[in-house]
Design an enzyme around this catalytic site. Structure first.
Site, short mmCIF file in Angstrom:
data_model
loop_
_atom_site.label_atom_id
_atom_site.label_comp_id
_atom_site.label_asym_id
_atom_site.label_seq_id
_atom_site.Cartn_x
_atom_site.Cartn_y
_atom_site.Cartn_z
N ASP A 46 -41.19 -7.24 43.73
CA ASP A 46 -40.47 -8.45 43.46
C ASP A 46 -41.27 -9.33 42.49
O ASP A 46 -42.28 -9.72 42.55
CB ASP A 46 -40.24 -9.26 44.75
CG ASP A 46 -38.75 -10.16 44.44
OD1 ASP A 46 -38.58 -10.49 43.29
OD2 ASP A 46 -38.32 -10.61 45.44
N ASP A 47 -40.49 -9.60 41.33
CA ASP A 47 -41.13 -10.72 40.35
C ASP A 47 -42.54 -10.24 39.75
O ASP A 47 -43.43 -11.03 39.51
CB ASP A 47 -41.24 -11.91 40.99
CG ASP A 47 -40.15 -12.63 41.03
OD1 ASP A 47 -38.97 -12.23 41.07
OD2 ASP A 47 -40.17 -14.02 41.51
N CYS A 86 -32.91 -11.57 40.96
CA CYS A 86 -32.89 -10.41 42.10
C CYS A 86 -31.66 -9.90 42.50
O CYS A 86 -31.67 -8.74 42.48
CB CYS A 86 -33.44 -11.29 43.46
SG CYS A 86 -34.83 -12.11 43.23
N ARG A 90 -30.76 -5.59 41.79
CA ARG A 90 -30.84 -4.76 43.10
C ARG A 90 -29.41 -4.10 43.19
O ARG A 90 -29.44 -2.91 43.49
CB ARG A 90 -30.95 -5.33 44.56
CG ARG A 90 -32.52 -5.78 44.45
CD ARG A 90 -32.72 -7.22 45.44
NE ARG A 90 -34.04 -7.72 44.74
CZ ARG A 90 -35.25 -7.28 45.29
NH1 ARG A 90 -35.32 -6.31 45.99
NH2 ARG A 90 -36.45 -7.75 44.78
N LYS A 139 -36.54 -6.53 51.34
CA LYS A 139 -35.49 -7.59 51.01
C LYS A 139 -34.15 -6.94 50.44
O LYS A 139 -34.26 -5.79 49.72
CB LYS A 139 -36.08 -8.37 49.50
CG LYS A 139 -35.21 -9.11 49.01
CD LYS A 139 -36.01 -9.86 47.94
CE LYS A 139 -35.02 -10.68 46.88
NZ LYS A 139 -35.64 -11.17 45.91
N HIS A 141 -30.64 -8.79 49.94
CA HIS A 141 -30.05 -9.75 48.73
C HIS A 141 -28.97 -9.40 48.20
O HIS A 141 -28.71 -9.82 47.29
CB HIS A 141 -31.28 -10.13 47.97
CG HIS A 141 -31.00 -11.65 47.49
ND1 HIS A 141 -32.03 -12.36 46.58
CD2 HIS A 141 -30.17 -12.64 47.62
CE1 HIS A 141 -31.56 -13.77 46.49
NE2 HIS A 141 -30.45 -13.82 47.04
N SER A 164 -34.31 -13.39 49.54
CA SER A 164 -35.53 -13.73 49.23
C SER A 164 -36.28 -14.61 50.35
O SER A 164 -35.67 -15.46 50.79
CB SER A 164 -35.65 -14.63 47.88
OG SER A 164 -35.15 -13.86 46.72
N HIS A 251 -43.12 -12.09 44.90
CA HIS A 251 -42.37 -13.46 45.06
C HIS A 251 -43.04 -14.34 45.44
O HIS A 251 -43.88 -14.03 46.50
CB HIS A 251 -41.02 -12.91 45.62
CG HIS A 251 -39.80 -13.82 45.28
ND1 HIS A 251 -39.87 -15.41 45.85
CD2 HIS A 251 -38.67 -13.99 44.68
CE1 HIS A 251 -38.71 -15.83 45.52
NE2 HIS A 251 -37.92 -15.14 44.68
N ASP A 302 -38.68 -5.42 39.91
CA ASP A 302 -37.29 -5.82 39.98
C ASP A 302 -36.79 -6.95 38.60
O ASP A 302 -35.50 -6.79 38.20
CB ASP A 302 -36.55 -6.45 41.28
CG ASP A 302 -37.05 -7.81 41.21
OD1 ASP A 302 -38.40 -8.36 40.86
OD2 ASP A 302 -36.39 -8.90 41.97
N ASN A 303 -37.81 -7.39 38.19
CA ASN A 303 -37.84 -8.33 36.84
C ASN A 303 -39.20 -8.82 36.86
O ASN A 303 -39.98 -8.41 37.47
CB ASN A 303 -36.67 -9.36 37.23
CG ASN A 303 -36.91 -10.34 38.63
OD1 ASN A 303 -35.99 -10.40 39.15
ND2 ASN A 303 -37.83 -11.05 38.74
N LYS A 333 -38.91 -14.13 33.70
CA LYS A 333 -37.66 -14.09 34.66
C LYS A 333 -36.40 -14.85 34.45
O LYS A 333 -36.88 -16.05 33.77
CB LYS A 333 -38.22 -14.18 36.28
CG LYS A 333 -37.29 -14.35 37.24
CD LYS A 333 -37.72 -14.73 38.53
CE LYS A 333 -36.65 -14.61 39.58
NZ LYS A 333 -37.37 -14.78 40.92
#
Length: 545
Positions: A46-47, A86, A90, A139, A141, A164, A251, A302-303, A333
């Site tokens: 994540d992130d 997010c 996904r 996660k 989401h 998140s 994240h 994811d980004n 992001k």
């Protein structure tokens, strides 16, 4: 679907060659050479920044296990998330379809009633029908209320948080900008009107449809994820498995166990990156010990980094989005600049995927769905179109041909959520809308619409600093192909079977193990004070709402 005809070599725009035909035929053969159904592990960070991987960026020293994974497998250097935030990212990974098709165009909330539309078919559903044991850890989401919960979306087992981990208070709030307050223990908390913190409900941890801890202990979450992943892999012995491991790292809020407290120049971020790296190394070790040579491990982000969080955000590498930075705001992001969606990616499969290999193919998380479905010998769901490709030939080192056209949707900073604002055609990138996310200094770059589009040649301007002069010969030569590809893409989407997500909210949808406590705090792990909502045939469990 005519726009997909742009798939081809990275040579001249709009051309095809016998090589393209050969690669297409090789792609058809790929699933046939697998002697048995392989296991799949997809790890989504994540992130994470492209430059957070040492194999990508020499300044990064906290990822020895990921670097080893790159050395023993293939590293993808032109790999992209399907969206730069997010939920849409996904949803696209698990459906192979962009948000304008699957309906998920922005993030779901703590009180969201809906989620990924139920008429969309997930990768887990396809693989389970093909005989796989399926597990999701981490996660989600994509909706937690009712049948949007992962236990009803094709996963035999789920262990993780529903959204998140900054979307709910904890007793170990970790490092964040601004700081996250801990959960209230007594009485009614003062309402703190702060965008980045949710102070009135505790972050829950689910096992299947049961809340097993609320608030979750963030400092031990990585260890618990590793333990549950290892347990799932061991339980699946003798049966092919698909494990989707969606990490909390990187994240915010960042939180690490005491042995990993800051010991490098990157402070808490470096310590958290080391923790993530160790977790990935542990999963690789377990996978190797339970079927080395039969398991494909695919790691991706994811980004891009959340630049608004300053020193708690990851490294962009060279993808700084200089044009946007000069006008204010972040180019990471939430944006369609390279820093928002170009992410680190690795694939490891001993004996199948070449080691010490770097691929420059233009790939996306959209490709995970069709590729794994093909390798499993399964069929894609009917009556819908896919934005991802079966990139088996690229994985196996037979080709370096990926997408000729890749679409980048707006993810919350400029234009309408989910709309296709940016298009990649070979080495060219065209922006019809630009805008920056909030930067560390609080600035926000204004949204601007461009007609004709801004066009960058990434082959010589990876920093996206200087768009082509509209009067130049190069711009005039490439614009017709860009315009044609863009029009064909929009037409393909407009004529597809698309879904619409329910983004309505209701406080009753908040996951809560104890409605008598202001923060939904469980008195003890496993204590459930709410009314039973669902009962499954696999085991007696409660979904506490």
């Amino acid at each position: 679907m005519s726009w997909r005809g742009w798939k081809g070599t990275s040579g001249s725009v709009g051309t095809s060659s016998p090589q393209v035909v050969l690669v297409a035929l090789v792609g058809l053969w790929a699933p046939l050479v697998v002697s048995r159904q392989p296991n799949f592990i997809v790890i989504l960070a994540d992130d994470v920044g492209w430059g957070d991987l040492g194999a990508n960026w020499a300044e990064t020293t906290e990822t020895p296990h990921l670097d080893e994974l790159a050395a023993e497998g293939t590293r993808f250097v032109d790999f992209h998330s399907a969206a730069s935030t997010c939920s849409p990212s996904r949803a696209s990974l698990l459906t192979g379809r962009l948000g304008v098709r699957n309906g998920v165009t922005h993030n779901f909330a703590v009180t969201s009633v809906g989620g990924l539309p139920l008429n969309e078919t997930t990768l887990a559903e396809v693989l389970r029908a093909a005989g796989y044991s399926t597990g999701a850890i981490g996660k989600w989401h994509l909706g937690h209320h009712g049948h949007h919960h992962p236990s009803f979306r094709g996963f035999d087992y789920y262990f993780g948080i529903p959204y998140s981990h900054d979307m709910g208070c904890t007793d170990t709030p970790g490092y964040n900008l601004p700081p996250c307050p801990p959960c209230p223990r007594h009485g009614t908390p003062a309402r703190i009107l702060r965008k980045d913190c949710y102070t009135e409900v505790a972050l829950p941890l689910f096992e299947n449809v049961t809340i097993v801890q609320q608030p979750v202990n963030l400092s031990s979450l990585a260890v618990r994820y590793a333990e549950e992943a290892a347990r799932f892999i061991r339980r699946a012995s003798g049966r092919p498995f698909f494990l989707y491991l969606a990490l909390a790292h990187m994240h915010v809020p960042l939180g690490v166990s005491p042995p990993l407290l800051p010991n490098s120049g990157r402070g808490i971020y470096g310590a958290s990156l080391s923790e993530m790296d160790a977790l990935v190394g542990r999963i690789k070790q377990v996978a190797d010990s339970h079927g080395k040579g039969h398991t494909l491990l695919w790691f991706a982000g994811d980004n891009g980094p959340w630049a608004q969080k300053c020193e708690l955000a990851g490294r962009l590498g060279p993808f700084v989005g200089a044009w946007q930075r000069q006008r204010g705001g972040s180019s990471a992001k939430q944006t369609t600049w390279e820093g928002g969606h170009r992410v680190p990616a690795l694939a490891y499969w001993p004996g199948r995927i070449p080691a010490k290999h770097t691929s420059h193919a233009l790939l996306s998380t959209l490709d995970i769905f069709p590729t794994l479905v093909a390798l499993a010998g399964a069929a894609l769901p009917p009556n819908r179109r896919f934005d991802g490709l079966d990139v088996s030939p690229v994985l196996f080192g037979w080709s370096d041909v990926g997408h000729k056209v890749l679409l980048h949707p707006n993810s919350g900073v400029a234009g309408k959520d989910g709309e296709i604002e940016t298009l990649r055609l070979a080495q060219y990138k065209a922006f019809y809308t630009t805008g920056g996310a909030m930067a560390c200094d609080g600035s926000v770059g204004p949204a601007q619409h461009h007609q004709p589009p801004l066009v960058f040649n990434l082959a010589r301007d990876i920093q996206e600093q200087e768009p082509l002069d509209v009067a130049s010969r190069e711009y005039q030569a490439v614009l017709p192909a860009i315009s044609r590809a863009y029009a064909q893409a929009l037409e393909d989407i407009a004529t597809d079977n698309v879904s619409i997500a329910d983004y309505s909210k209701d406080p009753a949808a908040t996951p809560c193990c104890n409605t008598q406590h202001v923060a939904c705090r469980c008195h003890q792990p496993g204590t459930h004070a709410a009314i039973p909502e669902h009962h499954t045939g696999r085991r007696a469990t409660w979904l506490c709402l």
